[in-house]
Design an enzyme around this catalytic site. Structure first.
Site: not given
Length: 257
Positions: A112, A220, A222
């Site tokens: 990001c 994203h 994660e």
């Protein structure tokens, strides 16, 4: 092999009457459970840090996302309230860290804000408020107090054939989340596009001719690393590159003894 160390970027935040250098838990969890590495938070003190020594100790670098944006003055833009907030201490740390990691062949995963830092560090520019561009999708998070809804996997991304990420996912399309309002504009030197959204927005880049894994993604991975296959593959590929780098360093030390 012991868990290899990975340097993780930090945001500078003010709360509880302190200045904090911090990173969101999701990234640290993903580093441990998805990549199998030990995250090491790097305070954002810019030129006061010995980054060469840091990169001789760690075996990877991970740049997190953030609410803040790269300061436009670093790529010829104009700063304004609408484009903020900014974190110039983080900029002063991550941009030279990126350049040195690439130069030294230390594996790099930029997420990001991280892909935007990566592009600026290598001479590129950023487009702001991209949802206002004609023909652009709205890449911002859905309005909700529920983080799972904000980070929902909802956007199609096309992986370039023959790219680094094609080796991770295979060529074709994957589904990702989308939580951003600016993106890569002019591509930085040495970077190549790895993936794009349906409206042409750059969603991933890599360093051409890199000595190690050096990839930035705009989404994203994660957030869903424990349940989403594509997210898991990103962190597994990064972790494998980190372990390969650690093993090569160990072999070099052994040969020198």
């Amino acid at each position: 092999m012991q868990q290899p160390l990975v340097a993780v970027s930090t945001d500078v935040r003010q709360f509880e009457n302190y200045t904090w250098h911090a990173a969101p838990r999701q990234y640290l969890e993903a580093a441990i459970s998805g990549a199998g590495v030990l995250p090491l938070l790097v305070p954002s003190f810019g030129e006061r840090l010995d980054l060469d020594h840091l990169l001789s100790v760690v075996d990877g670098v991970m740049l997190t996302g953030s609410k803040s944006n790269v300061h436009p003055g670093l790529y010829g833009g104009e700063a304004g309230e609408a484009n903020g907030p900014y974190d110039e201490d983080r900029d002063a740390t991550t941009l030279p860290l990126i350049r040195k990691a690439i130069e030294r062949g230390v594996p790099l995963l930029a997420i990001c804000r991280g892909i935007q830092e990566m592009n600026v560090a290598l001479g590129g520019t950023l487009a702001t408020e991209i949802q206002e561009r004609e023909g652009s999708l709205d890449h911002r998070a859905p309005v909700s107090d529920d983080q799972d809804k904000r980070f929902a996997i909802r956007q199609n991304v096309s992986i370039k054939p023959g790219s680094c990420l094609a080796g991770v996912f295979g060529a074709g399309d994957i589904m990702v989340n989308s939580v951003h309002r600016q993106a890569v504009d002019r591509l930085g030197a040495k970077l190549q596009v790895e993936a794009v959204a349906e409206d042409g927005t750059v969603e991933a880049v890599s360093v051409k001719g890199a000595r190690a894994f050096a990839v930035g993604v705009q989404w994203h991975p994660e957030y869903w690393v424990k349940s989403d296959s594509a997210s898991q593959k990103v962190f597994r590929a990064f972790g494998d590159a980190v372990r390969q780098h650690a093993a090569a360093k160990a072999a070099s030390r052994a040969a020198a003894e």
